[in-house]
Design a protein around this motif. Structure first.
Motif, mmCIF file in Angstrom:
data_model
loop_
_atom_site.group_PDB
_atom_site.id
_atom_site.type_symbol
_atom_site.label_atom_id
_atom_site.label_comp_id
_atom_site.label_asym_id
_atom_site.label_seq_id
_atom_site.Cartn_x
_atom_site.Cartn_y
_atom_site.Cartn_z
ATOM 1 N N GLN A 85 70.025 41.047 72.859
ATOM 2 C CA GLN A 85 71.323 41.559 72.445
ATOM 3 C C GLN A 85 71.187 42.977 71.885
ATOM 4 O O GLN A 85 70.347 43.251 71.030
ATOM 5 C CB GLN A 85 71.933 40.649 71.367
ATOM 6 C CG GLN A 85 72.379 39.292 71.855
ATOM 7 C CD GLN A 85 73.766 39.320 72.490
ATOM 8 O OE1 GLN A 85 74.452 40.345 72.454
ATOM 9 N NE2 GLN A 85 74.182 38.194 73.048
ATOM 10 N N ILE A 86 72.032 43.884 72.376
ATOM 11 C CA ILE A 86 72.053 45.273 71.875
ATOM 12 C C ILE A 86 72.198 45.293 70.357
ATOM 13 O O ILE A 86 71.552 46.083 69.653
ATOM 14 C CB ILE A 86 73.232 46.047 72.510
ATOM 15 C CG1 ILE A 86 72.888 46.469 73.937
ATOM 16 C CG2 ILE A 86 73.608 47.262 71.678
ATOM 17 C CD1 ILE A 86 72.149 47.772 74.065
ATOM 18 N N ASN A 87 73.071 44.453 69.846
ATOM 19 C CA ASN A 87 73.337 44.381 68.407
ATOM 20 C C ASN A 87 72.041 44.177 67.623
ATOM 21 O O ASN A 87 71.786 44.835 66.603
ATOM 22 C CB ASN A 87 74.320 43.238 68.145
ATOM 23 C CG ASN A 87 74.842 43.213 66.737
ATOM 24 O OD1 ASN A 87 75.259 44.231 66.209
ATOM 25 N ND2 ASN A 87 74.819 42.040 66.120
ATOM 26 N N ALA A 93 65.537 48.438 65.651
ATOM 27 C CA ALA A 93 65.055 49.814 65.763
ATOM 28 C C ALA A 93 65.286 50.576 64.465
ATOM 29 O O ALA A 93 64.397 51.298 63.985
ATOM 30 C CB ALA A 93 65.755 50.520 66.924
ATOM 31 N N PHE A 94 66.470 50.413 63.878
ATOM 32 C CA PHE A 94 66.770 51.081 62.604
ATOM 33 C C PHE A 94 65.864 50.587 61.481
ATOM 34 O O PHE A 94 65.459 51.361 60.616
ATOM 35 C CB PHE A 94 68.233 50.852 62.229
ATOM 36 C CG PHE A 94 69.226 51.669 63.018
ATOM 37 C CD1 PHE A 94 68.842 52.811 63.712
ATOM 38 C CD2 PHE A 94 70.568 51.306 63.049
ATOM 39 C CE1 PHE A 94 69.761 53.566 64.429
ATOM 40 C CE2 PHE A 94 71.498 52.052 63.762
ATOM 41 C CZ PHE A 94 71.100 53.187 64.455
ATOM 42 N N LEU A 124 75.194 59.864 56.250
ATOM 43 C CA LEU A 124 74.901 58.893 57.312
ATOM 44 C C LEU A 124 73.407 58.588 57.377
ATOM 45 O O LEU A 124 73.001 57.444 57.614
ATOM 46 C CB LEU A 124 75.386 59.436 58.663
ATOM 47 C CG LEU A 124 76.905 59.428 58.888
ATOM 48 C CD1 LEU A 124 77.253 60.196 60.155
ATOM 49 C CD2 LEU A 124 77.438 58.007 58.973
ATOM 50 N N LYS A 125 72.584 59.584 57.156
ATOM 51 C CA LYS A 125 71.138 59.374 57.199
ATOM 52 C C LYS A 125 70.658 58.484 56.050
ATOM 53 O O LYS A 125 69.586 57.870 56.141
ATOM 54 C CB LYS A 125 70.406 60.714 57.157
ATOM 55 C CG LYS A 125 70.493 61.489 58.451
ATOM 56 C CD LYS A 125 69.718 62.800 58.376
ATOM 57 C CE LYS A 125 69.724 63.528 59.713
ATOM 58 N NZ LYS A 125 68.991 64.826 59.658
ATOM 59 N N ARG A 126 71.448 58.415 54.991
ATOM 60 C CA ARG A 126 71.060 57.560 53.854
ATOM 61 C C ARG A 126 71.594 56.143 53.994
ATOM 62 O O ARG A 126 71.338 55.286 53.146
ATOM 63 C CB ARG A 126 71.544 58.183 52.539
ATOM 64 C CG ARG A 126 70.769 59.449 52.162
ATOM 65 C CD ARG A 126 71.030 59.829 50.706
ATOM 66 N NE ARG A 126 72.407 60.298 50.506
ATOM 67 C CZ ARG A 126 72.779 61.576 50.584
ATOM 68 N NH1 ARG A 126 71.883 62.504 50.895
ATOM 69 N NH2 ARG A 126 74.037 61.926 50.365
ATOM 70 N N PHE A 127 72.353 55.859 55.033
ATOM 71 C CA PHE A 127 72.860 54.499 55.250
ATOM 72 C C PHE A 127 71.708 53.513 55.420
ATOM 73 O O PHE A 127 70.651 53.857 55.969
ATOM 74 C CB PHE A 127 73.721 54.456 56.520
ATOM 75 C CG PHE A 127 75.172 54.767 56.298
ATOM 76 C CD1 PHE A 127 75.621 55.417 55.151
ATOM 77 C CD2 PHE A 127 76.119 54.424 57.247
ATOM 78 C CE1 PHE A 127 76.961 55.711 54.961
ATOM 79 C CE2 PHE A 127 77.459 54.703 57.070
ATOM 80 C CZ PHE A 127 77.889 55.354 55.920
ATOM 81 N N SER A 128 71.941 52.292 54.975
ATOM 82 C CA SER A 128 70.973 51.227 55.252
ATOM 83 C C SER A 128 70.980 50.927 56.745
ATOM 84 O O SER A 128 71.957 51.265 57.455
ATOM 85 C CB SER A 128 71.349 49.961 54.478
ATOM 86 O OG SER A 128 72.539 49.384 55.025
ATOM 87 N N PRO A 129 69.923 50.300 57.275
ATOM 88 C CA PRO A 129 69.923 49.955 58.704
ATOM 89 C C PRO A 129 71.153 49.149 59.122
ATOM 90 O O PRO A 129 71.745 49.417 60.172
ATOM 91 C CB PRO A 129 68.638 49.138 58.864
ATOM 92 C CG PRO A 129 67.715 49.691 57.822
ATOM 93 C CD PRO A 129 68.615 49.983 56.651
ATOM 94 N N ASP A 130 71.568 48.185 58.289
ATOM 95 C CA ASP A 130 72.702 47.355 58.663
ATOM 96 C C ASP A 130 74.004 48.150 58.634
ATOM 97 O O ASP A 130 74.856 48.001 59.524
ATOM 98 C CB ASP A 130 72.802 46.144 57.729
ATOM 99 C CG ASP A 130 73.734 45.078 58.281
ATOM 100 O OD1 ASP A 130 73.544 44.664 59.441
ATOM 101 O OD2 ASP A 130 74.662 44.669 57.563
ATOM 102 N N ARG A 133 74.096 50.421 61.621
ATOM 103 C CA ARG A 133 74.375 49.634 62.818
ATOM 104 C C ARG A 133 75.873 49.350 62.933
ATOM 105 O O ARG A 133 76.467 49.476 63.995
ATOM 106 C CB ARG A 133 73.575 48.341 62.779
ATOM 107 C CG ARG A 133 73.624 47.481 64.054
ATOM 108 C CD ARG A 133 74.588 46.312 63.926
ATOM 109 N NE ARG A 133 74.387 45.498 62.773
ATOM 110 C CZ ARG A 133 73.666 44.370 62.766
ATOM 111 N NH1 ARG A 133 73.082 43.959 63.874
ATOM 112 N NH2 ARG A 133 73.564 43.650 61.656
ATOM 113 N N GLU A 134 76.501 48.962 61.804
ATOM 114 C CA GLU A 134 77.938 48.693 61.822
ATOM 115 C C GLU A 134 78.725 49.950 62.181
ATOM 116 O O GLU A 134 79.674 49.894 62.976
ATOM 117 C CB GLU A 134 78.403 48.164 60.468
ATOM 118 C CG GLU A 134 79.892 47.852 60.440
ATOM 119 C CD GLU A 134 80.371 47.298 59.107
ATOM 120 O OE1 GLU A 134 81.596 47.095 58.960
ATOM 121 O OE2 GLU A 134 79.531 47.089 58.210
#
Length: 432
Positions: A85-87, A93-94, A124-130, A133-134
């Motif tokens: 799944q891409i999701n 990857a993140f 945006l670069k400081r966003f968590s992986p999740d 992704r959202e």
């Protein structure tokens, strides 16, 4: 249908590449999909046209239909890791690589300057992986910016195309799909499964457009590419150059298509059901139809082509392929029914194994023709119920599996559109 315990399908040796597609319709090993999620809930009457949708899907039912399709793949292939799944891949990857998150944000800001995302690049670069992704899938976040969702991500076929042990990255033809191109780029270059094989990724030059629904691997040495609404002639030439340099491909056919939505990709009018059977929208093969082809072969001088024009796709395929093809008409023999069922993806079937295909139930005249050609026609639910405790052996019979697709079909894409196979077995049946 007789239940036959088949031996476990052997794995392709992919020690030097994550990819392996020797030809269409060989037994599937692994496929990338995207089950519709929250991003589809954000399609509205006001933005649907900009997002390339004709209608608004009932997302709950669309998810059920898509999940059923994936279950059929898993049963046919018999591997727990058949469906990716891409999701999940994007999140992994993140999580695996901070550079993946930074690369995604930087590509996004560079590719969509009109959205002024550069103003929040650091945030945006400081966003968590999740959270990132959202944002990647839905465009939603707590930042003071507005970005559209990516509902077309369900059509993973268009993100890329695998030929032998290489993968050609797509160049989205529309702004609405630009973020999808960035998503697959990040996955292929940063996900732990794919990053070690980044040398197998073919990136096309700026200024061309290519979507994976236009590429079919007819045989190990022959590739078809649609010159369509979504794929430019420049992209066809760039892909041909790369394939001649890096793979066993010797022939590339650029197939002319009308530049309109109904025939946006080659696989809307032509798909393989088995190595020797094609479901086709008949006008593609008519002498005075729209299916003329430009035949590319490599010249002795590196980087140059030899080209010749062919008036009819059927004739050139008969010449190049080492087998005779049977053409099964989408919609039957009457032009009105052919046009109706081509519009609802009657020619867009997905072969999970040679002679084991999925298509939308609504294209009844196409299934009638498949029945006449020796296919057992069965619903997806019945197929899974029958083989619940057994193993399906695709070498024993041909089966055409009907997916209800009441909601999925409203997105204007069939089972082939919704699948990006990255590996099939070297032989059609998977036998060693």
């Amino acid at each position: 249908m007789d239940t036959i315990e088949a031996p476990s399908a052997p794995s392709i040796d992919r020690s030097t590449s994550a990819y392996g597609i020797p030809a269409e319709a060989h037994l599937l090993e692994q496929v990338i999909v995207h089950t519709p999620g929250q991003e589809m809930e954000l399609v509205s009457p006001d933005n649907r046209a900009d997002l390339l949708f004709d209608d608004i899907l009932f997302v709950g039912h669309a998810r059920e239909e898509h999940t059923l399709m994936c279950s059929v793949f898993e049963k046919i292939v018999g591997r727990p890791d058949t469906v990716l799944q891409i999701n999940d891949l994007l999140l992994e990857a993140f999580e695996a690589d901070e550079d993946a998150r930074h690369s995604f944000v930087e590509q996004l800001c560079r590719s969509l300057p009109e959205q002024n995302l550069g103003a929040v690049e650091d945030e945006l670069k400081r966003f968590s992986p999740d959270d990132l992704r959202e944002f990647a899938l839905t465009g939603q976040s707590e930042l003071p910016i507005r970005a559209e969702p990516v509902p077309n991500l369900m059509f993973t076929r268009d993100l890329a195309a695998v030929v032998h042990d290489h993968i050609v990255l797509g160049h989205a033809a529309t702004v609405a799909r630009t973020r999808e191109s960035i998503i697959i780029n990040v996955i292929l270059n940063h996900h732990p499964q794919f990053a070690p094989h980044s040398d197998k990724v073919i990136e096309l030059p700026p200024g061309v457009t290519f979507e994976g629904g236009d590429l079919l691997v007819a045989s190990p040495d022959t590739v078809l590419i649609g010159h369509s609404e979504r794929t430019s002639l420049g992209a066809v030439m760039a892909i041909a150059h790369e394939l001649f340099e890096r793979t066993p491909v010797e022939h590339v056919l650029a197939v002319d298509l009308p530049k309109r939505r109904a025939t946006m990709h080659l696989d809307t009018v032509f798909t393989f059901a088995s190595p020797t059977e094609v479901i086709v929208f008949p006008p593609l093969l008519e002498t005075h139809g729209f299916g003329y082809a430009v035949h590319f072969t490599a010249a002795e001088e590196t980087g140059r082509f030899v080209t010749d024009m062919r008036r009819n796709l059927r004739d050139v395929l008969d010449e190049l392929l080492d087998r005779d093809l049977t053409y099964i008409p989408c919609g039957g023999t009457e032009r009105l029914h052919q046009e109706r069922e081509q519009w609802t993806d009657g020619a867009n079937v997905f072969a999970a194994a040679p002679g084991a295909i999925l298509g939308y139930e609504r294209n009844g005249r196409t299934f009638d023709r498949l029945d006449e050609h020796g296919y057992r026609v069965v619903s997806a639910e019945s197929f899974l119920s029958y083989f619940e405790s057994g193993t399906f052996d695709p070498s024993q019979e041909k089966v055409a599996i009907q997916l209800a697709g009441t909601e999925l079909s409203r997105g204007r894409g069939g089972p082939r559109c919704m699948t990006l196979p990255i590996a099939r077995h070297t032989s059609p049946t998977g036998a060693q």
